[in-house]
Scaffold this motif. Structure first.
Motif, PDB file in Angstrom:
ATOM      1  N   ARG A 133       5.102  39.358  23.500  1.00  0.00           N
ATOM      2  CA  ARG A 133       4.991  40.246  24.669  1.00  0.00           C
ATOM      3  C   ARG A 133       6.034  41.363  24.569  1.00  0.00           C
ATOM      4  O   ARG A 133       6.989  41.416  25.356  1.00  0.00           O
ATOM      5  N   PRO A 134       5.876  42.275  23.627  1.00  0.00           N
ATOM      6  CA  PRO A 134       6.898  43.298  23.381  1.00  0.00           C
ATOM      7  C   PRO A 134       7.136  44.252  24.551  1.00  0.00           C
ATOM      8  O   PRO A 134       8.265  44.696  24.766  1.00  0.00           O
ATOM      9  N   GLU A 135       6.089  44.562  25.300  1.00  0.00           N
ATOM     10  CA  GLU A 135       6.257  45.498  26.423  1.00  0.00           C
ATOM     11  C   GLU A 135       7.120  44.871  27.519  1.00  0.00           C
ATOM     12  O   GLU A 135       8.010  45.519  28.079  1.00  0.00           O
ATOM     13  N   GLU A 136       6.857  43.604  27.837  1.00  0.00           N
ATOM     14  CA  GLU A 136       7.672  42.906  28.834  1.00  0.00           C
ATOM     15  C   GLU A 136       9.097  42.733  28.322  1.00  0.00           C
ATOM     16  O   GLU A 136      10.064  42.879  29.079  1.00  0.00           O
ATOM     17  N   ALA A 137       9.198  42.425  27.060  1.00  0.00           N
ATOM     18  CA  ALA A 137      10.517  42.242  26.466  1.00  0.00           C
ATOM     19  C   ALA A 137      11.347  43.511  26.592  1.00  0.00           C
ATOM     20  O   ALA A 137      12.536  43.464  26.930  1.00  0.00           O
ATOM     21  N   ARG A 138      10.708  44.650  26.358  1.00  0.00           N
ATOM     22  CA  ARG A 138      11.449  45.926  26.369  1.00  0.00           C
ATOM     23  C   ARG A 138      12.049  46.220  27.746  1.00  0.00           C
ATOM     24  O   ARG A 138      13.122  46.809  27.838  1.00  0.00           O
ATOM     25  N   ALA A 153      17.069  45.307  19.463  1.00  0.00           N
ATOM     26  CA  ALA A 153      15.969  44.601  20.118  1.00  0.00           C
ATOM     27  C   ALA A 153      14.891  45.566  20.601  1.00  0.00           C
ATOM     28  O   ALA A 153      13.683  45.302  20.459  1.00  0.00           O
ATOM     29  N   ILE A 154      15.305  46.696  21.162  1.00  0.00           N
ATOM     30  CA  ILE A 154      14.329  47.705  21.615  1.00  0.00           C
ATOM     31  C   ILE A 154      13.546  48.235  20.420  1.00  0.00           C
ATOM     32  O   ILE A 154      12.330  48.452  20.491  1.00  0.00           O
ATOM     33  N   GLY A 155      14.245  48.445  19.313  1.00  0.00           N
ATOM     34  CA  GLY A 155      13.567  48.890  18.094  1.00  0.00           C
ATOM     35  C   GLY A 155      12.508  47.910  17.650  1.00  0.00           C
ATOM     36  O   GLY A 155      11.385  48.290  17.286  1.00  0.00           O
ATOM     37  N   TRP A 156      12.844  46.611  17.678  1.00  0.00           N
ATOM     38  CA  TRP A 156      11.860  45.586  17.319  1.00  0.00           C
ATOM     39  C   TRP A 156      10.647  45.644  18.241  1.00  0.00           C
ATOM     40  O   TRP A 156       9.503  45.519  17.780  1.00  0.00           O
ATOM     41  N   SER A 157      10.896  45.820  19.543  1.00  0.00           N
ATOM     42  CA  SER A 157       9.784  45.830  20.501  1.00  0.00           C
ATOM     43  C   SER A 157       8.852  47.011  20.263  1.00  0.00           C
ATOM     44  O   SER A 157       7.638  46.896  20.437  1.00  0.00           O
ATOM     45  N   HIS A 158       9.410  48.158  19.873  1.00  0.00           N
ATOM     46  CA  HIS A 158       8.564  49.321  19.557  1.00  0.00           C
ATOM     47  C   HIS A 158       7.801  49.098  18.252  1.00  0.00           C
ATOM     48  O   HIS A 158       6.625  49.459  18.127  1.00  0.00           O
ATOM     49  N   ALA A 159       8.472  48.507  17.268  1.00  0.00           N
ATOM     50  CA  ALA A 159       7.827  48.248  15.981  1.00  0.00           C
ATOM     51  C   ALA A 159       6.646  47.295  16.146  1.00  0.00           C
ATOM     52  O   ALA A 159       5.626  47.432  15.453  1.00  0.00           O
ATOM     53  N   ASP A 160       6.763  46.343  17.063  1.00  0.00           N
ATOM     54  CA  ASP A 160       5.696  45.360  17.282  1.00  0.00           C
ATOM     55  C   ASP A 160       4.398  45.992  17.758  1.00  0.00           C
ATOM     56  O   ASP A 160       3.318  45.411  17.593  1.00  0.00           O
ATOM     57  N   VAL A 161       4.506  47.168  18.398  1.00  0.00           N
ATOM     58  CA  VAL A 161       3.289  47.844  18.885  1.00  0.00           C
ATOM     59  C   VAL A 161       2.985  49.089  18.057  1.00  0.00           C
ATOM     60  O   VAL A 161       2.143  49.905  18.438  1.00  0.00           O
ATOM     61  N   GLY A 162       3.678  49.251  16.937  1.00  0.00           N
ATOM     62  CA  GLY A 162       3.399  50.371  16.039  1.00  0.00           C
ATOM     63  C   GLY A 162       3.972  51.702  16.462  1.00  0.00           C
ATOM     64  O   GLY A 162       3.561  52.746  15.936  1.00  0.00           O
ATOM     65  N   SER A 163       4.919  51.701  17.399  1.00  0.00           N
ATOM     66  CA  SER A 163       5.575  52.953  17.808  1.00  0.00           C
ATOM     67  C   SER A 163       6.749  53.210  16.852  1.00  0.00           C
ATOM     68  O   SER A 163       7.920  52.991  17.187  1.00  0.00           O
ATOM     69  N   TRP A 164       6.422  53.656  15.648  1.00  0.00           N
ATOM     70  CA  TRP A 164       7.405  53.715  14.573  1.00  0.00           C
ATOM     71  C   TRP A 164       8.529  54.724  14.840  1.00  0.00           C
ATOM     72  O   TRP A 164       9.693  54.465  14.502  1.00  0.00           O
ATOM     73  N   ASP A 165       8.189  55.866  15.436  1.00  0.00           N
ATOM     74  CA  ASP A 165       9.217  56.875  15.718  1.00  0.00           C
ATOM     75  C   ASP A 165      10.245  56.351  16.717  1.00  0.00           C
ATOM     76  O   ASP A 165      11.459  56.508  16.529  1.00  0.00           O
TER      77      ASP A 165
END
Length: 326
Positions: free
Chosen positions: A199-204, A229-241
């Motif tokens: 649940r990356p969005e909730e985690a963020r 941790a925020i970087g990981w949460s973005h990477a999990d949904v493909g928000s690479w930038d």
């Protein structure tokens, strides 16, 4: 101004000077607090740096007869052993246990963290439950928070979001103003439970709250951990930038404070994030540096993961000269 001063009789000037009491010496509490802060600033650098500060502080504590400060410094050294996974941690922590006071309870929290680092979850859980039942724990805000953080981390490792949310909710009312950096860590651990559960969005949301607290309190290491941790949460949904931006922030913070065990973790995450975006040679330099650091620090699990990621990258890029494996 100088003309009027010259008219004052000399003995009066001397009397006035003599009336000025010298500044009182700093209290031993302030003195020893400074030494503990110095040691804590080195926690993520190396055990040797922490030990050097602790040894100096302990000598002063002995001179002042400040046994509490002495024990607090020893506990900080034990924490450094745990962070750097130094096997001296066991002897250090065991010596604290024998005291049977607050320092013993804090040492048990550090030992639970040692168990969590080694994936010995049952031992960690059993120890943390006993701490919660010890007399004197209920009124100790720092001890309660550290216990709560460790238990929330355990819940995160088990992907138990319900338990993590419950622990963090209860912990939110404990010493919020006195220990904002610990509250930030608690929120980050709650977020990790959601991230591990997919649940990356909730985690963020939890990570961003934690970052706000860490920034306000100036807790540099926690700030870096939150950006990671925020970087990981973005990477999990493909928000690479977005992932790359936060991971770069984390790397800058950890490099500035020489948090040697965190740097290879961030470099590995950065390389994975920038895979397919930057030049293959540049991306591979991140993995090479990450592996060298992890290997030199004896971070076997991390070094193996980094090598695996690098091998997958090389295979995907079909560019064998890009890296030398083995």
């Amino acid at each position: 101004m100088s003309r009027s001063i010259a008219l004052i009789p000399r003995f009066v000037v001397l009397a006035l000077v003599g009336c000025n009491d010298p500044k009182p010496p700093p209290t031993r509490t302030v003195d020893m607090a400074v030494w503990k802060e110095r040691a804590e600033r080195q926690l993520h650098t190396s055990v040797a740096d922490v030990r050097m500060v602790v040894d100096s502080g302990k000598r002063i504590a002995v001179q002042l007869g400040d046994t509490e400060a002495y024990k607090a410094l020893e506990n900080t050294l034990c924490e450094a052993y745990v962070i750097h996974r130094d096997t001296s941690a066991i002897n250090c922590l065991t010596a604290q246990f024998e005291r049977g006071d607050r320092s013993a309870s804090l040492a048990k929290v550090h030992l639970a963290t040692w168990y969590l680092n080694g994936k010995e979850e049952e031992k960690a859980d059993s120890l943390l439950r006993t701490i919660a039942l010890e007399p004197g724990t209920r009124g100790d805000m720092e001890l309660l928070l550290r216990n709560r953080i460790a238990r929330t981390r355990l819940a995160a490792d088990q992907r138990n979001t319900r338990l993590a949310d419950s622990l963090a909710s209860i912990g939110s009312g404990i010493g919020a103003s006195e220990h904002p950096e610990l509250h930030a860590e608690l929120l980050r651990m709650e977020g990790m439970a959601h991230l591990n559960a997919g649940r990356p969005e909730e985690a963020r949301l939890h990570f961003l709250q934690a970052l706000t607290l860490a920034t306000a309190s100036g807790a540099q290491h926690e700030m870096g951990a939150c950006h990671l941790a925020i970087g990981w949460s973005h990477a999990d949904v493909g928000s690479w930038d977005d992932a790359g931006e936060h991971l770069t922030h984390a790397l800058k913070i950890f490099e500035a404070m020489r948090a040697v065990r965190d740097i290879p973790i961030v470099l590995d995450a950065l390389a994975f994030t920038l895979w397919g975006i930057l030049d293959v040679g540049l991306v591979d330099t991140y993995w090479k540096r990450a592996f060298r650091m992890a290997d030199s620090l004896g971070m076997t699990v991390e070094a193996t993961r980094i090598r695996c990621n690098q091998a997958r990258f090389v295979a995907d890029a079909d560019s064998v000269p890009c890296a030398v494996l083995g």
